[in-house]
Write an enzyme that holds these catalytic residues in place. Sequence first.
Site, short mmCIF file in Angstrom:
data_model
loop_
_atom_site.label_atom_id
_atom_site.label_comp_id
_atom_site.label_asym_id
_atom_site.label_seq_id
_atom_site.Cartn_x
_atom_site.Cartn_y
_atom_site.Cartn_z
N GLY A 121 0.81 -1.22 0.00
CA GLY A 121 0.00 0.00 0.00
C GLY A 121 0.84 1.27 0.00
N ILE A 181 15.35 4.01 -8.44
CA ILE A 181 15.32 4.26 -9.89
C ILE A 181 14.73 5.65 -10.09
CG2 ILE A 181 14.49 3.41 -12.14
CD1 ILE A 181 16.16 1.27 -10.78
N ARG A 192 -3.44 -11.34 -6.16
CA ARG A 192 -4.89 -11.10 -5.96
C ARG A 192 -5.38 -10.25 -7.13
NH1 ARG A 192 -4.32 -5.70 -5.06
NH2 ARG A 192 -2.50 -5.11 -3.87
N HIS A 200 5.74 3.11 -13.61
CA HIS A 200 5.28 1.87 -12.98
C HIS A 200 4.46 1.14 -14.05
CE1 HIS A 200 3.37 -0.54 -9.61
NE2 HIS A 200 2.61 -0.82 -10.65
P1 ADP Z 1 3.79 -1.41 -2.37
O1 ADP Z 1 3.75 -2.90 -2.22
O2 ADP Z 1 3.76 -0.70 -1.06
O3 ADP Z 1 2.80 -0.90 -3.37
P2 ADP Z 1 5.94 -1.30 -4.36
O4 ADP Z 1 7.20 -2.04 -4.18
O5 ADP Z 1 4.93 -1.89 -5.32
O6 ADP Z 1 5.24 -1.08 -2.93
O7 ADP Z 1 6.23 0.20 -4.81
C1 ADP Z 1 5.24 1.18 -4.89
C2 ADP Z 1 5.78 2.39 -5.65
O8 ADP Z 1 6.94 2.93 -4.98
C3 ADP Z 1 6.24 2.10 -7.06
O9 ADP Z 1 5.20 2.13 -8.00
C4 ADP Z 1 7.24 3.24 -7.29
O10 ADP Z 1 6.57 4.45 -7.60
C5 ADP Z 1 7.89 3.39 -5.93
N1 ADP Z 1 9.11 2.56 -5.85
C6 ADP Z 1 9.25 1.34 -5.26
N2 ADP Z 1 10.51 0.88 -5.38
C7 ADP Z 1 11.20 1.80 -6.06
C8 ADP Z 1 12.56 1.91 -6.53
N3 ADP Z 1 13.48 0.97 -6.28
N4 ADP Z 1 12.91 3.02 -7.24
C9 ADP Z 1 12.01 4.01 -7.49
N5 ADP Z 1 10.73 3.97 -7.07
C10 ADP Z 1 10.32 2.89 -6.37
#
Ligand code: ADP
Length: 447
Positions: free
Chosen positions: A164, A203, A292, A208
């Site tokens: 989240g 990054i 999910r 995304h």
């Molecule tokens: P969650 O499970 O909380 O949704 P995620 O790992 O899917 O977490 O990451 C959510 C968002 O955080 C990504 O869509 C991106 O915008 C940012 N993010 C996560 N990891 C990175 C990274 N290594 N570099 C840049 N942005 C990141």
Amino acid sequence: MFSKILIANRGEIALRIIRACKELGIKTVAVHSTADANSLHVRFADESICIGPPESVRSYLHIPSIISAAEITGAVAIHPGYGFLSENPSLAEICETCGIKFIGPTPQNIRLMGNKVKARNTMQEAGIPIVPGSPERVETADEAIDIADKIGYPVILKASAGGGGRGMRILKKRDDLRDSFSVVQAEASAAFADPHIYLEKYIEKPRHIEFQIIGDEKGNIIHLGERDCSIQRRHQKLIEESPSPAISAKLRKEIGNCAVKAARFINYRSVGTIEFLLDGNGDYYFIEMNTRIQVEHPVTEMVTGIDLIKEQIRIAAGERLKIKQKDVKIFGHSIECRINAEDPDKFTPSPGKITALNIPGGPGVRVDTAVYSEYTVLPHYDSLIAKLIVHGLDREDAIAKMNRALEEFHVEGIKTTIPFHKKALSHKDFLEGKFCTDFVERLNSKV
Ligand code: ADP
């Protein structure tokens, strides 16, 4: 096929699942907290049962109440929706023990992908590119600094059990990392009851991009194209679209094959999403898998014509996946705007009574919602009150439809994100399809 399904959720997704069940001729059981007694999911289900007080931990997150409700009503399967218990391996396991079908993947898959460190390592083993970072969880600030010195700053510390958009912190230099390490550990512990954290390269300016996959219990797995979810606030999605304006047919095929390979490696079944970050050089990296159905699944439904919830139910009932990869055609363009009960500038919650409501309609417009006029948005739950989804012949047409639908959408009595969406959709970068995950920050700072 199942005779009766219990939906362990509330709001728009509970209603969405009830609709799919009705079309499949399956009886439904709604569960609800005392605060949700007048909700639409309760009214539209064939049966309903109260499972506890408003607080989620004592109702929607309380497994014994949910299992008892299934047993009392004779439900043979449970659909968890998204959020709440949807990624809780214990529910899936208890369902197995009680002879109730959990509509989702195996407890093993949920457990493996729910631990982000294990997920990263598994994907690396599968030959999927992952974001450079710590091979395991990091225990001390010194260990984190050693790794960050090698991969280069900025870096991001993430909770292994996170979700989240919470439990993440970006660090620009060594001192920041040293100062923040124990804070992030404590936050992870408080929010997810798990202090384990890991480190990734941050990054810069990524998009995304996530791929929808679907697999049956016989080992057939395909992907249904991507969703671009780069428009986020505090790492949480606000606007999603499919196809992504940043992906060529060639790249779609490449990342799509990669997503299928990832799912195959873990013998995945059911619907799932493999999330990647795409950088400015066209390189992509796995970040996580959601085991999910996702909030943003409708954009994929609109461009493929496939009802993901019905497919998910059919697969759980043991049916073979009828669609082949070559049959998946992406038609037109779809955009979803999340209408949240929030202040549109600060994104702070704005619960309360909806005093007047007009829901848009017309060609190419779909609204998934469970609110109505005089409905009270409760402070106990997620702020999402509606998903406004459009489908157009191309991106330009979809944007025109979304602008028109946003104009028609009136919610009085509470603040919503509608004004934000109107602003976002008229921004030059959005119109050109040239944006990344910092879009909202830039929009609010008027860049
Ligand atoms: P969650 O499970 O909380 O949704 P995620 O790992 O899917 O977490 O990451 C959510 C968002 O955080 C990504 O869509 C991106 O915008 C940012 N993010 C996560 N990891 C990175 C990274 N290594 N570099 C840049 N942005 C990141």
